[in-house]
Every structure is written in structure tokens, then in C-alpha cells.
Write a protein that holds these residues in place. Structure first.
Motif, PDB file in Angstrom:
ATOM      1  N   TRP A  50       0.829  -1.202   0.000  1.00 12.56           N
ATOM      2  CA  TRP A  50       0.000   0.000   0.000  1.00 12.56           C
ATOM      3  C   TRP A  50       0.866   1.256   0.000  1.00 12.56           C
ATOM      4  O   TRP A  50       0.656   2.168  -0.795  1.00 12.56           O
ATOM      5  N   GLU A  51       1.855   1.307   0.900  1.00 17.43           N
ATOM      6  CA  GLU A  51       2.718   2.484   1.005  1.00 17.43           C
ATOM      7  C   GLU A  51       3.558   2.688  -0.256  1.00 17.43           C
ATOM      8  O   GLU A  51       3.737   3.822  -0.716  1.00 17.43           O
ATOM      9  N   THR A  52       4.078   1.601  -0.821  1.00 14.24           N
ATOM     10  CA  THR A  52       4.864   1.703  -2.048  1.00 14.24           C
ATOM     11  C   THR A  52       4.020   2.276  -3.175  1.00 14.24           C
ATOM     12  O   THR A  52       4.459   3.177  -3.906  1.00 14.24           O
ATOM     13  N   THR A  53       2.807   1.786  -3.320  1.00 13.36           N
ATOM     14  CA  THR A  53       1.900   2.288  -4.356  1.00 13.36           C
ATOM     15  C   THR A  53       1.570   3.755  -4.114  1.00 13.36           C
ATOM     16  O   THR A  53       1.578   4.569  -5.042  1.00 13.36           O
ATOM     17  N   PHE A  54       1.306   4.123  -2.875  1.00 18.53           N
ATOM     18  CA  PHE A  54       0.994   5.508  -2.514  1.00 18.53           C
ATOM     19  C   PHE A  54       2.117   6.440  -2.966  1.00 18.53           C
ATOM     20  O   PHE A  54       1.865   7.482  -3.572  1.00 18.53           O
ATOM     21  N   VAL A  55       3.354   6.054  -2.695  1.00 17.06           N
ATOM     22  CA  VAL A  55       4.505   6.879  -3.064  1.00 17.06           C
ATOM     23  C   VAL A  55       4.712   6.891  -4.579  1.00 17.06           C
ATOM     24  O   VAL A  55       4.892   7.963  -5.183  1.00 17.06           O
ATOM     25  N   LEU A  56       4.678   5.729  -5.220  1.00 18.91           N
ATOM     26  CA  LEU A  56       4.906   5.659  -6.668  1.00 18.91           C
ATOM     27  C   LEU A  56       3.857   6.416  -7.465  1.00 18.91           C
ATOM     28  O   LEU A  56       4.165   7.021  -8.499  1.00 18.91           O
ATOM     29  N   TRP A  57       2.608   6.380  -7.004  1.00 15.40           N
ATOM     30  CA  TRP A  57       1.528   7.085  -7.687  1.00 15.40           C
ATOM     31  C   TRP A  57       1.459   8.557  -7.295  1.00 15.40           C
ATOM     32  O   TRP A  57       0.598   9.284  -7.767  1.00 15.40           O
ATOM     33  N   ARG A  58       2.361   8.970  -6.401  1.00 18.68           N
ATOM     34  CA  ARG A  58       2.403  10.366  -5.908  1.00 18.68           C
ATOM     35  C   ARG A  58       1.046  10.798  -5.376  1.00 18.68           C
ATOM     36  O   ARG A  58       0.497  11.825  -5.773  1.00 18.68           O
ATOM     37  N   CYS A  59       0.548   9.985  -4.482  1.00 14.52           N
ATOM     38  CA  CYS A  59      -0.771  10.241  -3.906  1.00 14.52           C
ATOM     39  C   CYS A  59      -0.708  11.231  -2.752  1.00 14.52           C
ATOM     40  O   CYS A  59       0.349  11.507  -2.189  1.00 14.52           O
ATOM     41  N   ALA A  60      -1.868  11.723  -2.418  1.00 12.17           N
ATOM     42  CA  ALA A  60      -2.074  12.543  -1.230  1.00 12.17           C
ATOM     43  C   ALA A  60      -3.281  11.965  -0.509  1.00 12.17           C
ATOM     44  O   ALA A  60      -4.155  11.350  -1.114  1.00 12.17           O
ATOM     45  N   PHE A  61      -3.307  12.151   0.784  1.00 12.10           N
ATOM     46  CA  PHE A  61      -4.419  11.711   1.616  1.00 12.10           C
ATOM     47  C   PHE A  61      -5.043  12.952   2.220  1.00 12.10           C
ATOM     48  O   PHE A  61      -4.366  13.742   2.876  1.00 12.10           O
ATOM     49  N   VAL A  62      -6.316  13.162   1.949  1.00 16.17           N
ATOM     50  CA  VAL A  62      -7.049  14.311   2.468  1.00 16.17           C
ATOM     51  C   VAL A  62      -8.128  13.779   3.389  1.00 16.17           C
ATOM     52  O   VAL A  62      -8.834  12.831   3.039  1.00 16.17           O
ATOM     53  N   TYR A  63      -8.247  14.379   4.571  1.00 15.02           N
ATOM     54  CA  TYR A  63      -9.257  13.927   5.518  1.00 15.02           C
ATOM     55  C   TYR A  63      -9.839  15.094   6.289  1.00 15.02           C
ATOM     56  O   TYR A  63      -9.236  16.166   6.375  1.00 15.02           O
TER      57      TYR A  63
END
Length: 96
Positions: A50-63
């Protein structure tokens, strides 16, 4: 108030404090956090994937950090920005 996290360590800490588990949406492949009690079509994955994908896809988490709020968004930074804009516009419409 809407908050944004792009650090996977901070995001994981936030998720684990709320009993969330890392998942992928079965139909889209998007990253998801399944909060305690969530009923949704997800596939559990481990935090490493999950974390690897988050970083590779250059994601952001908004809450939403309001007490009891369960609104959140995970996705590419451009989509996260659009999500925040929509949420702010909706909030302004509800509270003119």
C-alpha cells in the motif's frame, strides 16, 4: 477542517489510530483505507504494498479532522486538490 498528508509514516499512524486497514478497491485498483465497520468491495493488501503504491503514484491523503468525521480521499495530488475544492464549495453552499 480538511487536512492533507503525503507522508506514508504519518498516514499509517493516522490509519492505525482509527483501526483502518490498507486495501485496494476491487473494481478500480485505487488505494483505500477500510475504516472499522466499513462495508465495501475491497481487497486487503499489506502496508508495504500500500505504502509503495501511494509513493509511486504520488498520492495525497485528504481527511476531515472534525470529531466523528469519516470523510477522506486518497489519490493523485491533482485529484486531491480537486476534492478539496469541491468540499470547500459544498461547505460554502451549506453555510452561506
Amino acid at each position: 477542517m480538511m487536512r492533507t498528508i503525503d507522508d506514508v509514516v504519518e498516514l499509517r499512524r493516522w490509519a492505525e489510530m482509527r483501526g483502518a486497514r490498507p486495501c485496494r478497491d476491487a473494481s478500480t485498483g485505487r488505494l483505500v483505507l477500510a475504516l472499522a465497520g466499513d462495508v465495501c468491495d475491497v481487497c486487503d493488501v499489506d502496508w508495504g504494498e500500500w505504502e509503495t503504491t501511494f509513493v509511486l503514484w504520488r498520492c495525497a491523503f485528504v481527511y476531515d479532522d472534525a470529531p466523528g468525521a469519516a470523510r477522506y480521499f486518497i489519490g493523485p495530488a491533482e485529484e486531491a486538490h480537486a476534492y478539496v475544492e469541491r468540499e470547500l464549495a459544498a461547505s460554502c453552499a451549506r453555510h452561506p
